[in-house]
Design a protein around this motif. Structure first.
Motif, mmCIF file in Angstrom:
data_model
loop_
_atom_site.group_PDB
_atom_site.id
_atom_site.type_symbol
_atom_site.label_atom_id
_atom_site.label_comp_id
_atom_site.label_asym_id
_atom_site.label_seq_id
_atom_site.Cartn_x
_atom_site.Cartn_y
_atom_site.Cartn_z
ATOM 1 N N ARG A 1 -32.534 -39.004 -28.185
ATOM 2 C CA ARG A 1 -33.914 -38.640 -28.530
ATOM 3 C C ARG A 1 -34.301 -37.288 -27.931
ATOM 4 N NH1 ARG A 1 -37.866 -42.241 -25.380
ATOM 5 N NH2 ARG A 1 -36.899 -40.947 -23.781
ATOM 6 N N ASP A 2 -33.907 -37.050 -26.678
ATOM 7 C CA ASP A 2 -34.395 -35.888 -25.943
ATOM 8 C C ASP A 2 -33.508 -34.652 -26.081
ATOM 9 O OD1 ASP A 2 -36.408 -37.585 -25.069
ATOM 10 O OD2 ASP A 2 -35.374 -38.081 -23.197
ATOM 11 N N ARG A 3 -32.217 -34.849 -26.359
ATOM 12 C CA ARG A 3 -31.287 -33.716 -26.474
ATOM 13 C C ARG A 3 -30.446 -33.881 -27.738
ATOM 14 N NH1 ARG A 3 -29.409 -32.361 -20.299
ATOM 15 N NH2 ARG A 3 -29.053 -30.342 -21.284
ATOM 16 N N PRO A 4 -31.095 -33.872 -28.894
ATOM 17 C CA PRO A 4 -30.390 -34.206 -30.139
ATOM 18 C C PRO A 4 -29.272 -33.230 -30.496
ATOM 19 C CG PRO A 4 -32.607 -33.382 -30.605
ATOM 20 C CD PRO A 4 -32.536 -33.632 -29.130
ATOM 21 N N LEU A 5 -29.473 -31.930 -30.311
ATOM 22 C CA LEU A 5 -28.430 -30.970 -30.677
ATOM 23 C C LEU A 5 -27.168 -31.202 -29.854
ATOM 24 C CD1 LEU A 5 -27.333 -28.521 -32.145
ATOM 25 C CD2 LEU A 5 -28.499 -27.057 -30.470
ATOM 26 N N LEU A 6 -27.328 -31.372 -28.561
ATOM 27 C CA LEU A 6 -26.183 -31.591 -27.683
ATOM 28 C C LEU A 6 -25.460 -32.881 -28.046
ATOM 29 C CD1 LEU A 6 -24.653 -30.626 -25.110
ATOM 30 C CD2 LEU A 6 -26.184 -32.125 -23.814
ATOM 31 N N MET A 7 -26.191 -33.961 -28.231
ATOM 32 C CA MET A 7 -25.552 -35.247 -28.509
ATOM 33 C C MET A 7 -24.963 -35.301 -29.906
ATOM 34 S SD MET A 7 -25.690 -36.816 -25.682
ATOM 35 C CE MET A 7 -25.226 -38.492 -26.141
ATOM 36 N N ARG A 8 -25.596 -34.647 -30.881
ATOM 37 C CA ARG A 8 -25.031 -34.615 -32.232
ATOM 38 C C ARG A 8 -23.703 -33.848 -32.231
ATOM 39 N NH1 ARG A 8 -29.209 -32.757 -34.714
ATOM 40 N NH2 ARG A 8 -30.027 -34.778 -35.365
ATOM 41 N N THR A 9 -23.656 -32.750 -31.511
ATOM 42 C CA THR A 9 -22.427 -31.969 -31.416
ATOM 43 C C THR A 9 -21.338 -32.772 -30.726
ATOM 44 O OG1 THR A 9 -23.774 -29.964 -31.235
ATOM 45 C CG2 THR A 9 -21.466 -29.765 -30.651
ATOM 46 N N HIS A 10 -21.706 -33.496 -29.701
ATOM 47 C CA HIS A 10 -20.758 -34.335 -28.964
ATOM 48 C C HIS A 10 -20.178 -35.422 -29.864
ATOM 49 C CE1 HIS A 10 -19.011 -36.788 -25.832
ATOM 50 N NE2 HIS A 10 -19.863 -37.773 -26.056
#
Length: 205
Positions: A104-113
């Motif tokens: 929820r809070d860091r979507p770009l980072l987690m989506r890339t991961h």
């Protein structure tokens, strides 16, 4: 000048590695994966470019380690937040909130991961991932699982699936709905952990 001890050298290596991991998270959060180079990461970390290749075989592996470090730190902070969680149900609730909250809070980072995990390199068992796994395994044991070795991978799979569902382009699931489903799966009360609202969403919402 006397040579540094083995322990001092090890501490320097640890700090260099952590600077690279932190720089990776910062730059990919700012620019995205494709626009971030290993040279950029080394420059942000204040280390030589060759050190990146010394510690990590490539950018995907570096990103996975960096995100696993963030996940471990977020989980540890959630579990240790005052008042420190000692009850197993509260610890599991905090664990779910910590990992799902990153989507929820860091979507770009987690989506890339998550995209990297689904590519050819797959899931990397780096030291950061192992520390995260150990903490989640202990959380499952504290919750009262009769077989943490079997139940930890299930929790990991459910959390990964929920993270993907939050981040799914074009059809994301609401964070609150997914949290409610995970809490129901483990018999946790809504007000445990860090509830996003006073009541769970209505069924089907």
């Amino acid at each position: 000048m006397s040579p540094r001890s083995a322990s001092a050298n090890e501490e320097m290596r640890r700090r260099s590695r952590e600077r690279l991991l932190q720089a990776t998270v910062e730059l990919i959060g700012e620019r995205g994966y494709e626009a971030t180079t290993l040279a950029d990461i080394a420059d942000r970390a204040g280390t030589a470019r060759g050190l990146v290749s010394y510690y990590f075989p490539g950018k995907r592996q570096l990103l996975q380690s960096a995100v696993h470090r963030v996940m471990h730190m977020e989980l540890e902070a959630g579990l240790e937040r005052p008042p420190r969680a000692r009850d197993g149900r509260e610890r599991l609730a905090r664990a779910i909130d910590a990992i799902l909250g990153l989507a929820r809070d860091r979507p770009l980072l987690m989506r890339t991961h998550m995209a990297g995990i689904l590519q050819a390199e797959g899931f990397i068992q780096c030291p950061e991932q192992q520390r995260l796994a150990h903490l989640l395994h202990d959380t499952v044991a504290a919750y009262g699982s009769p077989d943490p070795d079997a139940d930890y991978p299930l929790l990991r799979a459910l959390l990964m699936g929920a993270v993907v569902a939050v981040l799914l382009p074009g059809a994301p699931m609401p964070f609150e709905r997914l949290r409610a489903e995970l809490f129901h799966r483990y018999g946790l009360d809504w007000d445990l952990g860090v509830p996003p609202g006073p009541e769970p969403p209505p069924a089907g919402a």
